[in-house]
Write a protein that holds these residues in place. Structure first.
Motif, short mmCIF file in Angstrom:
data_model
loop_
_atom_site.label_atom_id
_atom_site.label_comp_id
_atom_site.label_asym_id
_atom_site.label_seq_id
_atom_site.Cartn_x
_atom_site.Cartn_y
_atom_site.Cartn_z
N GLY A 143 0.82 -1.20 0.00
CA GLY A 143 0.00 0.00 0.00
C GLY A 143 0.85 1.25 0.00
N MET A 144 0.50 2.23 -0.85
CA MET A 144 1.27 3.46 -0.97
C MET A 144 0.49 4.67 -0.47
SD MET A 144 4.26 4.33 -1.69
CE MET A 144 5.19 5.83 -1.96
N LYS A 157 15.46 4.95 9.05
CA LYS A 157 16.17 3.70 8.80
C LYS A 157 16.81 3.71 7.41
CE LYS A 157 15.19 1.33 12.55
NZ LYS A 157 16.24 0.81 13.46
N GLU A 158 17.95 3.03 7.33
CA GLU A 158 18.54 2.78 6.01
C GLU A 158 17.93 1.49 5.47
OE1 GLU A 158 22.73 1.54 3.83
OE2 GLU A 158 22.78 2.35 5.87
N ILE A 159 17.29 1.59 4.33
CA ILE A 159 16.67 0.42 3.71
C ILE A 159 17.47 0.06 2.46
CG2 ILE A 159 14.61 -0.48 2.56
CD1 ILE A 159 12.94 1.30 4.37
N LYS A 160 17.95 -1.17 2.42
CA LYS A 160 18.79 -1.61 1.29
C LYS A 160 17.94 -1.85 0.05
CE LYS A 160 22.88 -2.66 -0.18
NZ LYS A 160 23.59 -3.90 0.18
N ASN A 161 16.91 -2.66 0.19
CA ASN A 161 16.04 -3.00 -0.95
C ASN A 161 14.59 -2.77 -0.55
OD1 ASN A 161 18.14 -4.33 -2.80
ND2 ASN A 161 18.36 -5.51 -0.93
N LEU A 162 13.83 -2.17 -1.45
CA LEU A 162 12.44 -1.84 -1.16
C LEU A 162 11.55 -2.28 -2.31
CD1 LEU A 162 10.24 -0.29 0.50
CD2 LEU A 162 10.90 1.76 -0.80
N ILE A 163 10.53 -3.06 -1.97
CA ILE A 163 9.50 -3.44 -2.95
C ILE A 163 8.19 -2.83 -2.48
CG2 ILE A 163 8.27 -5.31 -4.10
CD1 ILE A 163 10.60 -7.14 -3.46
N ILE A 164 7.56 -2.07 -3.34
CA ILE A 164 6.26 -1.48 -3.02
C ILE A 164 5.21 -2.21 -3.84
CG2 ILE A 164 4.85 0.61 -3.10
CD1 ILE A 164 7.56 2.17 -3.01
N TYR A 165 4.28 -2.84 -3.14
CA TYR A 165 3.18 -3.54 -3.83
C TYR A 165 1.90 -2.76 -3.63
CZ TYR A 165 -0.52 -6.82 -4.92
OH TYR A 165 -1.65 -7.39 -5.44
N GLU A 166 1.24 -2.43 -4.71
CA GLU A 166 -0.03 -1.71 -4.65
C GLU A 166 -0.95 -2.29 -5.72
OE1 GLU A 166 -2.83 -0.20 -3.56
OE2 GLU A 166 -1.39 1.18 -2.62
N GLY A 190 19.80 0.03 -2.52
CA GLY A 190 19.81 -1.12 -3.43
C GLY A 190 18.71 -1.02 -4.46
N ALA A 191 17.89 -2.05 -4.53
CA ALA A 191 16.82 -2.11 -5.53
C ALA A 191 15.56 -1.43 -5.02
CB ALA A 191 16.52 -3.57 -5.87
N LEU A 192 14.94 -0.64 -5.89
CA LEU A 192 13.63 -0.04 -5.62
C LEU A 192 12.69 -0.53 -6.70
CD1 LEU A 192 11.61 1.90 -4.31
CD2 LEU A 192 12.62 3.74 -5.69
N GLU A 193 11.71 -1.32 -6.32
CA GLU A 193 10.78 -1.91 -7.29
C GLU A 193 9.36 -1.53 -6.93
OE1 GLU A 193 10.21 -4.61 -10.71
OE2 GLU A 193 11.93 -3.55 -9.84
N VAL A 194 8.62 -1.00 -7.89
CA VAL A 194 7.21 -0.67 -7.69
C VAL A 194 6.38 -1.65 -8.50
CG1 VAL A 194 5.43 1.10 -7.87
CG2 VAL A 194 7.81 1.77 -7.41
#
Length: 677
Positions: A143-144, A157-166, A190-194
């Motif tokens: 959810g965004m 926080k430092e976030i290395k990889n983030l996946i956003i699912y909407e 790192g990776a940012l995936e939407v």
């Protein structure tokens, strides 16, 4: 005074509007460069169910289709509270490994490595820690909405990889007016995936593609952040976690690939034809029903149905069900096997005899032990090609460049042998299928096979471990075919999902005779009242004519074995030395340990191994990095520096053992067996 307040409110809202419009413009500029597909989707987009509106406090809020505001207070305040709650109350998700074959023999390099890693888990593996890590390796955000919660989380926080699912595009679109996506991208190291998908299957494909890129070891320790929580989101996450288990079971590993290649080479050189044409793919269907027989508990209720309809259908026994049918006086027309180890041959030989095997057609994956094919009549044993396999690469490389010179894959042939049964039907053109004893579950954890099977007779060492294995593999409840619930486990559930995919992909007409797990795309049929009304058929003649269309050898010119080995030894030795060097550093904390694991994975990918070397090594690298990260994830962060050298020792030993194994026994057939003959 009221008029002045009204003017101040309008001025405040005007400034808010200007700021939101400016943010939207900046975000569109960002997406036009960084994600053109999302930019195109956002351009001229008109929200359908979620719109921006000023709430009673004069703040820009989100309003749903019912006219209610999404946030009960200022979105800024709501986001701050939610992030604080997440950091205090959320618990880490972990993926753990176990080895059900421990202490029962075998000399696989993979087993030695996994047992070494698994032995490093702390005693209390179930302990959980809140999200207090300074660096979080992976967050899956569900959810965004405004996105303010993400902005505030990244500030803390430092976030290395983030996946956003909407799953609602309106909600993602709304974030363009509230947060800076360019700042978000800069803060994610790192990776940012939407992922914006309404269909779960498409979302899972996106997730899988990402984890192949960044490494599945990231799933060893991760957090789920629910911005909003509803049944659809919860169900998606539950299914995602099970789908990822399906992927991890499909890693493959070094010994699997080495043995599979050696068996493929031996099988083809012994002259067993390979699958070249898939009849269903070219719409060449066979109008005769097939009964696929597994060895599940419900098989006992289907025996009379099988006996009554044997002359009207083709019976396919899968794996250990052949021995069960022998006990019951039923001879199948086709038998299939999919497992590599010698145990498959030993089991088949001990549970059947020459008489019942006579005249039966045998289909094995190209990776199956060559001696299994030898048990059946000459001219009636055939190889089906396993997708994503080193042996398949060998055969593809052996194809001569002739017109229409093709190979046909056994799509969906894993994880269980009954999956292969349905897959074989797609190759041979059968669309009408009955499933008997294909349960993917059990009424209780001790009733895991047909009562007529060898599993309750103690005829092999493996039987003594059956209950233990079935209890360990993540047992949980699922809906049954007739209603109610039954027990299943991770492997059975993965098998069911894969069978559902194949049934849908090939538009198969499937009737499930068993009261096992509900298989979507099938219809339950009560075997006590169901009958097959078609006329009797000459099964042998039909199978022979069908097989001639699908299986042959013409157009194959085999690669030189020794040349292939020499090339692999050279490439694997070079890559393994690079991987060993990646871990040759001291770590001070968990973040540094995960960074070394990531470096190892990226070094393998960046080494650009040739097709043979990649297939031989890739699964092992996935398993190793995932298991290493998994062990470290179960320790307190301050303990990781002390544990890492022991993890590194196992990894170094694995790479060196792999090199020796390739040099000394690369083309040896498998010798792993627990069957007592």
């Amino acid at each position: 005074m009221d008029q002045l307040d009204s003017l101040q409110k309008k001025a405040y809202q005007l400034e808010k509007n200007k700021a939101a419009d400016f943010q939207y413009t900046e975000n569109m500029r960002f997406f036009s460069k960084q994600n053109p597909s999302l930019y195109k989707a956002f351009l001229n987009y008109k929200p359908k169910s979620i719109t921006l509106a000023f709430d009673q406090n004069g703040d820009i809020n989100l309003r749903n289709a019912s006219g209610n505001f999404v946030y009960p207070e200022s979105p800024e305040v709501y986001a701050e509270k939610q992030v604080d709650h997440f950091l205090k109350k959320s618990h880490v998700c972990r993926t753990s490994f176990h080895d059900p074959r421990k202490n029962i023999g075998g000399d696989y390099v993979h087993d030695e490595m996994m047992q070494g890693i698994i032995g490093l888990y702390p005693d209390i593996k179930s302990k959980v820690f809140p999200a207090d890590d300074k660096t979080i390796q992976l967050v899956i955000m569900c959810g965004m909405g405004t996105g303010l919660h993400l902005e505030k989380l990244l500030n803390k926080k430092e976030i290395k990889n983030l996946i956003i699912y909407e799953n609602n595009f309106d909600a993602l679109y709304a974030s363009l007016y509230f947060v800076s996506w360019s700042c978000i991208a800069k803060k994610v190291s790192g990776a940012l995936e939407v992922v914006v998908e309404e269909k779960e299957s498409e979302a899972f494909d996106r997730f899988k593609k990402l984890f192949i890129e960044i490494g599945f070891f990231n799933l060893s320790k991760y957090y789920i952040y629910y911005h909003y929580e509803n049944n659809a989101m919860k169900q998606f996450i539950n299914n995602f976690q099970r789908q990822m288990k399906k992927v991890t079971y499909g890693y493959g590993f070094y010994d699997d690939e080495r043995v599979g290649l050696s068996h493929t080479i031996e099988n083809t050189h012994r002259g067993y034809p390979v699958s070249r044409v898939s009849l269903l793919q070219r719409k060449d269907t066979v109008d005769v029903p097939v009964i696929i027989i597994g060895n599940g508990p419900s098989l006992d209720e289907s025996i009379n149905f099988i006996k009554a309809n044997r002359e009207r259908a083709i019976i396919i026994s899968c794996g250990s069900s052949f021995g069960t049918l022998k006990r019951l006086g039923i001879k199948p027309h086709i038998h299939i096997e999919q497992e590599r180890p010698q145990a498959t041959y030993d089991w088949l030989k001990s549970s059947t005899d020459e008489e019942i095997r006579k005249g039966v057609y045998f289909f094995g994956l190209n990776t199956v032990h060559p001696d299994c094919f030898e048990l059946f009549d000459k001219g009636k044993a055939f190889q089906c090609l396993k997708p994503n396999d080193l042996g398949l690469i060998y055969l593809v490389s052996s194809l001569q460049k002739l017109e229409n010179n093709t190979l046909a894959m056994a799509d969906g042939c894993n994880p269980t042998v009954t999956n292969f049964g349905v897959s074989l039907c797609t190759l041979l053109g059968f669309k009408k299928i009955y499933l008997a004893g294909v349960d993917f579950g059990m009424p209780d954890l001790q009733t895991h096979h047909s009562k007529s099977s060898d599993y309750y007779e103690g005829t092999q060492d493996q039987d003594n471990e059956a209950d233990h294995v079935f209890e360990q593999l993540g047992s949980f409840r699922v809906a049954s075919a007739k209603g109610g619930e039954i027990w299943t486990n991770d492997i059975f559930n993965v098998s069911r999902l894969e069978m559902e995919r194949i049934i849908k992909a090939y538009n198969l007409d499937v009737i499930n005779l068993g009261d096992g797990a509900r298989i979507n795309g099938t219809e339950y049929g009560d075997p006590s009242v169901l009958t097959i009304t078609s006329c009797p058929v000459d099964q042998g003649k039909l199978i022979s004519a069908t097989v001639e269309k699908c299986f042959y050898h013409d157009g194959l010119q085999y690669l030189d074995k020794e040349l292939l080995k020499s090339r692999l030894v050279q490439n694997v030795c070079k890559i393994n030395q690079l991987l060993i060097n990646c871990l040759d550093r001291k770590v001070e904390n968990e973040a540094e340990a995960f960074q070394l694991i990531e470096n190892l994975y990226k070094t393998f990918v960046d080494s650009k191994p040739d097709q043979f070397s990649r297939m031989l090594m890739f699964g092992g690298v996935q398993y190793l990095t995932s298991a290493m990260a998994s062990v470290l994830a179960y320790y307190e962060p301050q303990q990781v520096a002390d544990v890492f050298p022991r993890v590194k020792y196992v990894a170094d030993k694995y790479f060196n053992s792999q090199i020796r194994d390739i040099e000394e026994r690369f083309f040896d057939l498998d010798t792993y067996s627990t069957v007592t003959l």
